[in-house]
Scaffold this motif. Structure first.
Motif, PDB file in Angstrom:
ATOM      1  N   GLU A   1       0.702  -1.114   0.097  1.00  0.00           N
ATOM      2  CA  GLU A   1       0.048   0.040   0.128  1.00  0.00           C
ATOM      3  C   GLU A   1       0.887   1.286  -0.079  1.00  0.00           C
ATOM      4  O   GLU A   1       1.884   1.176   0.636  1.00  0.00           O
TER       5      GLU A   1
ATOM      6  N   HIS B   1      -7.131   1.873   3.425  1.00  0.00           N
ATOM      7  CA  HIS B   1      -5.854   1.186   2.871  1.00  0.00           C
ATOM      8  C   HIS B   1      -5.653   0.003   3.579  1.00  0.00           C
ATOM      9  O   HIS B   1      -5.137  -1.132   3.227  1.00  0.00           O
TER      10      HIS B   1
ATOM     11  N   LYS C   1      -2.953  -4.488  -4.971  1.00  0.00           N
ATOM     12  CA  LYS C   1      -1.621  -4.078  -5.337  1.00  0.00           C
ATOM     13  C   LYS C   1      -0.585  -5.183  -4.939  1.00  0.00           C
ATOM     14  O   LYS C   1      -0.220  -4.936  -3.937  1.00  0.00           O
TER      15      LYS C   1
ATOM     16  N   GLU D   1      -7.454   1.001 -16.638  1.00  0.00           N
ATOM     17  CA  GLU D   1      -6.879   1.919 -15.497  1.00  0.00           C
ATOM     18  C   GLU D   1      -5.612   2.751 -16.214  1.00  0.00           C
ATOM     19  O   GLU D   1      -5.109   2.213 -17.189  1.00  0.00           O
TER      20      GLU D   1
ATOM     21  N   SER E   1      -3.017   4.845 -11.413  1.00  0.00           N
ATOM     22  CA  SER E   1      -3.981   5.709 -11.021  1.00  0.00           C
ATOM     23  C   SER E   1      -5.347   5.065 -11.472  1.00  0.00           C
ATOM     24  O   SER E   1      -5.007   4.363 -12.766  1.00  0.00           O
ATOM     25  N   ASN E   2      -6.489   5.231 -11.123  1.00  0.00           N
ATOM     26  CA  ASN E   2      -7.754   4.694 -11.731  1.00  0.00           C
ATOM     27  C   ASN E   2      -8.058   5.821 -12.798  1.00  0.00           C
ATOM     28  O   ASN E   2      -7.717   6.999 -12.774  1.00  0.00           O
TER      29      ASN E   2
ATOM     30  N   CYS F   1      -8.873  -3.798 -13.246  1.00  0.00           N
ATOM     31  CA  CYS F   1      -8.443  -2.804 -12.711  1.00  0.00           C
ATOM     32  C   CYS F   1      -8.173  -2.679 -10.953  1.00  0.00           C
ATOM     33  O   CYS F   1      -8.934  -3.667 -10.517  1.00  0.00           O
TER      34      CYS F   1
ATOM     35  N   GLY G   1      -8.809   1.007  -6.359  1.00  0.00           N
ATOM     36  CA  GLY G   1      -7.750   2.287  -5.750  1.00  0.00           C
ATOM     37  C   GLY G   1      -8.778   2.855  -4.747  1.00  0.00           C
ATOM     38  O   GLY G   1      -9.697   3.021  -4.580  1.00  0.00           O
TER      39      GLY G   1
ATOM     40  N   ARG H   1     -10.375   5.883  -5.979  1.00  0.00           N
ATOM     41  CA  ARG H   1     -11.374   5.438  -6.797  1.00  0.00           C
ATOM     42  C   ARG H   1     -12.557   5.328  -5.866  1.00  0.00           C
ATOM     43  O   ARG H   1     -13.870   5.888  -5.862  1.00  0.00           O
TER      44      ARG H   1
ATOM     45  N   ASN I   1      -5.125   9.158  -8.115  1.00  0.00           N
ATOM     46  CA  ASN I   1      -4.773   8.136  -6.894  1.00  0.00           C
ATOM     47  C   ASN I   1      -4.649   8.975  -5.663  1.00  0.00           C
ATOM     48  O   ASN I   1      -4.972  10.474  -5.608  1.00  0.00           O
TER      49      ASN I   1
END
Length: 267
Positions: free
Chosen positions: A32, A47, A147, A180, A184-185, A203, A206, A209, A239
């Motif tokens: 993260e 997160h 991620k 994406e 970033s989205n 994607c 985020g 997001r 983001n």
């Protein structure tokens, strides 16, 4: 600079990993990237919620002590140790499975690492060109929303962006639909409504997001071909570190609403 490794504060020179470490050998972990600004860890609960869900998806054992208050305390302690308390900082929290086994691991326990670097204030910037990266396509999977330590699609997309002089590029999924951007989205406004690709494109889910979806409950998620961007009133990528506006302008009072989410209000 200091870091936190499994609760211990170490110098970067003291930190070492064995050659059989699974982060190095298999990319068997998650991370993260968290924004610290104005003495706040922004969107901290989101997160940790995403990280914990990703750990469960990887089959990692999450002990009761690995929780929001405990990890937040470690992050704030590290920020102080690195003299970053009054400044914006970029925090990276990584978790990965402990050594053992080959493709089939022998442990479900994990190591964790926190690093803190000086960062930049959240920024909304105007960019010039967004391209399309079509060489490596994304696909929805049990871990695609998280991620992971395998970031090869985004590395290759970043190389394509650099080679062709784009400010950013949009990645596609296996069906040819928008997914994406590199880090970033992707979003756009059309007829006053906000649109974004569905998580079914593969994607990442985020954190920015999530904030936009809460603020704009009528947001339209779906499968969209790249040509839709030619019809959009405004195209942007977001983001937790910033927003890039690629074309058009913000309709009506949308900019003030977005500033409220990412600049004037901490969560």
């Amino acid at each position: 600079m200091f870091l936190v490794y499994n609760s211990d504060i170490l110098t970067e020179d003291e930190f070492q990993l064995p050659v059989g470490d699974r982060a190095f050998q298999y990319g068997d972990g998650l991370f993260e990237t968290i924004r610290y600004e104005n003495n706040h860890l922004w969107f901290w609960s989101d997160h940790m919620t995403r990280l914990t869900a990703g750990m469960l998806a990887l089959g990692l054992s999450v002990p009761a002590g690995f929780n929001e208050p405990t990890i937040q305390h470690s992050i704030l302690r590290l920020i102080s140790a690195n003299g970053l308390t009054p400044n914006p900082a970029r925090i990276k929290l990584q978790v990965w499975r402990k050594p053992g086994g080959l493709y089939t691991p022998s442990s479900q326990d994990f190591n964790w690492l926190i690093t803190a670097r000086e960062g930049q204030p959240f920024r909304i910037s105007k960019q010039t060109k967004i391209g399309i990266f079509d060489t490596y396509r994304l696909n929805e999977s049990p871990v695609s929303a998280f991620k992971t330590l395998n970031a090869l699609p985004y590395v290759l997309a970043g190389q394509h962006k650099q080679k062709h002089g784009f400010s950013d590029v949009a990645l596609l999924n296996v069906g040819g639909y928008l997914a994406e951007c590199v880090a970033s989205n992707l979003f756009w406004f059309q007829n006053g409504l906000l649109y974004t690709p569905s998580l079914h494109t593969g994607c990442i889910d985020g954190i920015a997001r999530r904030q936009l979806m809460r603020r704009f409950p009528d947001i339209q998620e779906g499968l969209f071909l790249p040509t839709i961007l030619d019809e959009a009133e405004a195209v942007f990528a977001a983001n937790v570190m910033g927003i890039q506006l690629f074309s058009g302008g913000w309709p009506d009072k949308r900019l003030d609403q977005i500033r409220e989410i990412f600049i004037h209000k901490s969560v």
